[in-house]
Design a protein around this motif. Sequence first.
Motif, short mmCIF file in Angstrom:
data_model
loop_
_atom_site.label_atom_id
_atom_site.label_comp_id
_atom_site.label_asym_id
_atom_site.label_seq_id
_atom_site.Cartn_x
_atom_site.Cartn_y
_atom_site.Cartn_z
N GLY A 1 0.80 -1.22 0.00
CA GLY A 1 0.00 0.00 0.00
C GLY A 1 0.83 1.26 0.00
O GLY A 1 2.07 1.23 0.03
N ALA B 1 -4.01 4.16 -0.10
CA ALA B 1 -4.62 3.03 -0.82
C ALA B 1 -3.83 1.77 -0.51
O ALA B 1 -2.62 1.83 -0.26
CB ALA B 1 -4.62 3.28 -2.32
N ILE C 1 -3.59 -2.65 -1.65
CA ILE C 1 -3.98 -3.67 -2.61
C ILE C 1 -3.51 -5.03 -2.09
O ILE C 1 -2.37 -5.17 -1.65
CB ILE C 1 -3.42 -3.36 -4.02
CG1 ILE C 1 -3.91 -4.39 -5.04
CG2 ILE C 1 -1.90 -3.25 -4.01
CD1 ILE C 1 -3.64 -3.96 -6.48
N THR C 2 -4.39 -6.01 -2.14
CA THR C 2 -4.05 -7.35 -1.69
C THR C 2 -3.31 -8.10 -2.78
O THR C 2 -3.23 -7.65 -3.93
CB THR C 2 -5.31 -8.12 -1.30
OG1 THR C 2 -6.12 -8.31 -2.48
CG2 THR C 2 -6.13 -7.37 -0.26
N GLY D 1 -7.44 -7.10 -4.68
CA GLY D 1 -8.45 -6.32 -3.99
C GLY D 1 -7.89 -4.98 -3.55
O GLY D 1 -6.74 -4.90 -3.12
N THR D 2 -8.69 -3.93 -3.67
CA THR D 2 -8.19 -2.58 -3.37
C THR D 2 -9.09 -1.87 -2.37
O THR D 2 -10.28 -2.18 -2.21
CB THR D 2 -8.10 -1.73 -4.65
OG1 THR D 2 -9.40 -1.64 -5.25
CG2 THR D 2 -7.12 -2.32 -5.63
N TYR D 3 -8.47 -0.90 -1.72
CA TYR D 3 -9.20 0.00 -0.81
C TYR D 3 -8.55 1.37 -0.93
O TYR D 3 -7.32 1.48 -0.98
CB TYR D 3 -9.11 -0.49 0.63
CG TYR D 3 -9.69 0.49 1.61
CD1 TYR D 3 -8.87 1.43 2.24
CD2 TYR D 3 -11.04 0.50 1.89
CE1 TYR D 3 -9.40 2.35 3.13
CE2 TYR D 3 -11.58 1.42 2.78
CZ TYR D 3 -10.75 2.34 3.39
OH TYR D 3 -11.28 3.26 4.26
N TYR D 4 -9.40 2.40 -0.97
CA TYR D 4 -8.90 3.77 -1.10
C TYR D 4 -9.45 4.64 0.01
O TYR D 4 -10.59 4.49 0.45
CB TYR D 4 -9.34 4.38 -2.44
CG TYR D 4 -8.77 3.70 -3.66
CD1 TYR D 4 -9.45 2.67 -4.28
CD2 TYR D 4 -7.55 4.12 -4.19
CE1 TYR D 4 -8.93 2.05 -5.40
CE2 TYR D 4 -7.03 3.51 -5.33
CZ TYR D 4 -7.73 2.47 -5.91
OH TYR D 4 -7.20 1.86 -7.04
N ASP E 1 -11.17 7.95 1.23
CA ASP E 1 -12.23 8.72 0.56
C ASP E 1 -11.66 9.91 -0.20
O ASP E 1 -12.17 10.28 -1.26
CB ASP E 1 -13.25 9.21 1.59
CG ASP E 1 -14.13 8.09 2.11
OD1 ASP E 1 -14.76 8.27 3.17
OD2 ASP E 1 -14.19 7.02 1.47
N LYS F 1 -10.44 8.65 -3.74
CA LYS F 1 -11.29 7.80 -4.58
C LYS F 1 -11.65 8.52 -5.86
O LYS F 1 -12.03 9.69 -5.85
CB LYS F 1 -12.57 7.43 -3.83
CG LYS F 1 -12.44 6.27 -2.88
CD LYS F 1 -13.78 5.97 -2.22
CE LYS F 1 -13.63 4.87 -1.19
NZ LYS F 1 -14.91 4.62 -0.47
#
Length: 122
Positions: A35, A49, A51-52, A56-59, A61, A64
């Motif tokens: 990340g 952010a 990433i697996t 898979g991702t997450y940001y 807010d 985004k």
Amino acid sequence: QVQLVESGGGLVQAGGSLGLSCAASGSIFSINVMGWYRQAPGKQRDLVAIITSDGGTYYADSVKGRFTISRDNAKNTVYLQMNRLQPEDTAVYYCHADRVIYSDWRREYDCWGQGTQVTVSS
């Protein structure tokens, strides 16, 4: 010990784009979550952010729709494409790997890069 080497920071005008990359060196078998975090002067280090290993991702807010994280597992490299940059994106950006498994099955946790400066002028 794994080395995470970031590159791609710099100075850009508001509305512009920059791409960051972070390569992990060593005899690595796999890396779990990679990340990007950032730290502005006088502020805490915040997640940007992650990433697996399977994509898979997450940001956060705040990024985004503007930033995109990706990775190349074969190269043990994570990327961050930053578009529509704003002055509030100015910070030192740090690469992070939560768990590194080496080819000899040793494990290393909570690994950080040295950081790269991103400055967005208004």
